[in-house]
Design a protein around this motif. Structure first.
Motif, PDB file in Angstrom:
ATOM      1  N   TRP A 108     -27.118 -21.390 -69.313  1.00  0.00           N
ATOM      2  CA  TRP A 108     -27.090 -20.711 -68.018  1.00  0.00           C
ATOM      3  C   TRP A 108     -28.138 -21.270 -67.045  1.00  0.00           C
ATOM      4  N   MET A 109     -29.153 -21.961 -67.611  1.00  0.00           N
ATOM      5  CA  MET A 109     -30.213 -22.530 -66.775  1.00  0.00           C
ATOM      6  C   MET A 109     -30.492 -23.959 -67.209  1.00  0.00           C
ATOM      7  N   TYR A 110     -30.685 -24.815 -66.210  1.00  0.00           N
ATOM      8  CA  TYR A 110     -30.989 -26.222 -66.451  1.00  0.00           C
ATOM      9  C   TYR A 110     -32.281 -26.555 -65.722  1.00  0.00           C
ATOM     10  N   GLN A 131     -24.241 -16.211 -65.829  1.00  0.00           N
ATOM     11  CA  GLN A 131     -24.171 -16.645 -67.228  1.00  0.00           C
ATOM     12  C   GLN A 131     -25.425 -16.304 -68.028  1.00  0.00           C
ATOM     13  N   MET A 132     -26.391 -15.657 -67.377  1.00  0.00           N
ATOM     14  CA  MET A 132     -27.648 -15.320 -68.043  1.00  0.00           C
ATOM     15  C   MET A 132     -27.385 -14.332 -69.179  1.00  0.00           C
ATOM     16  N   PRO A 133     -27.927 -14.630 -70.370  1.00  0.00           N
ATOM     17  CA  PRO A 133     -27.744 -13.712 -71.494  1.00  0.00           C
ATOM     18  C   PRO A 133     -28.280 -12.321 -71.167  1.00  0.00           C
ATOM     19  N   GLN A 134     -27.576 -11.323 -71.592  1.00  0.00           N
ATOM     20  CA  GLN A 134     -27.990  -9.932 -71.372  1.00  0.00           C
ATOM     21  C   GLN A 134     -28.878  -9.458 -72.516  1.00  0.00           C
ATOM     22  N   GLY A 135     -29.875  -8.643 -72.136  1.00  0.00           N
ATOM     23  CA  GLY A 135     -30.726  -8.019 -73.153  1.00  0.00           C
ATOM     24  C   GLY A 135     -31.781  -8.898 -73.589  1.00  0.00           C
TER      25      GLY A 135
END
Length: 135
Positions: A108-110, A131-135
């Motif tokens: 989600w991050m580059y 797209q950032m993971p949740q939690g």
């Protein structure tokens, strides 16, 4: 409260070389805020980096300018794509900067990074917040 502009001030030894470097990387210069003691690099409509000669920088702070291989700040900037991230880092390296570390892809991050010609650290990122993971 919200900040409507940011001016990051960084000391440099050579204004002209710094101006050429950032122009070659792809950024524009605000000539209104630039002279023989300072160059204003426009990062966006609200973000500016003021590169000041070390002597001029010292007029704003009683603390000494770091010498040699010290680091006081790492500047992180976000761009609109992975391609833009690599484009900026590759242009910086082609113009005298050097790679800080290998690119990091977290899905989600580059992130990619470099040390500029004045020794300032730049982390250049693209993040897809959806797209950032949740939690």
């Amino acid at each position: 409260m919200k900040v409507n502009q940011i001016y990051v001030n960084l000391p440099v030894k050579d204004i002209q070389k710094t101006k050429e470097f950032w122009t070659n990387v792809g950024f524009s210069i605000n000539e209104q805020f630039s002279d023989d003691k300072a160059v204003c690099v426009v990062m966006s409509d609200t973000i500016y980096v003021m590169f000041l000669t070390e002597e001029y920088f010292q007029t704003f702070s009683e603390r000494p300018v770091p010498k040699g291989d010290t680091t006081q700040v790492l500047v992180a900037i976000g761009l609109n794509s992975r391609e833009e991230v690599d484009q900026v880092v590759n242009a910086a390296v082609a113009n005298g900067a050097y790679q800080h570390e290998e690119p990091q892809d977290h899905g989600w991050m580059y992130q990619n990074s470099f040390w500029d010609i004045n020794g300032h650290g730049w982390n250049v990122t693209f993040a897809d917040m959806s797209q950032m993971p949740q939690g």
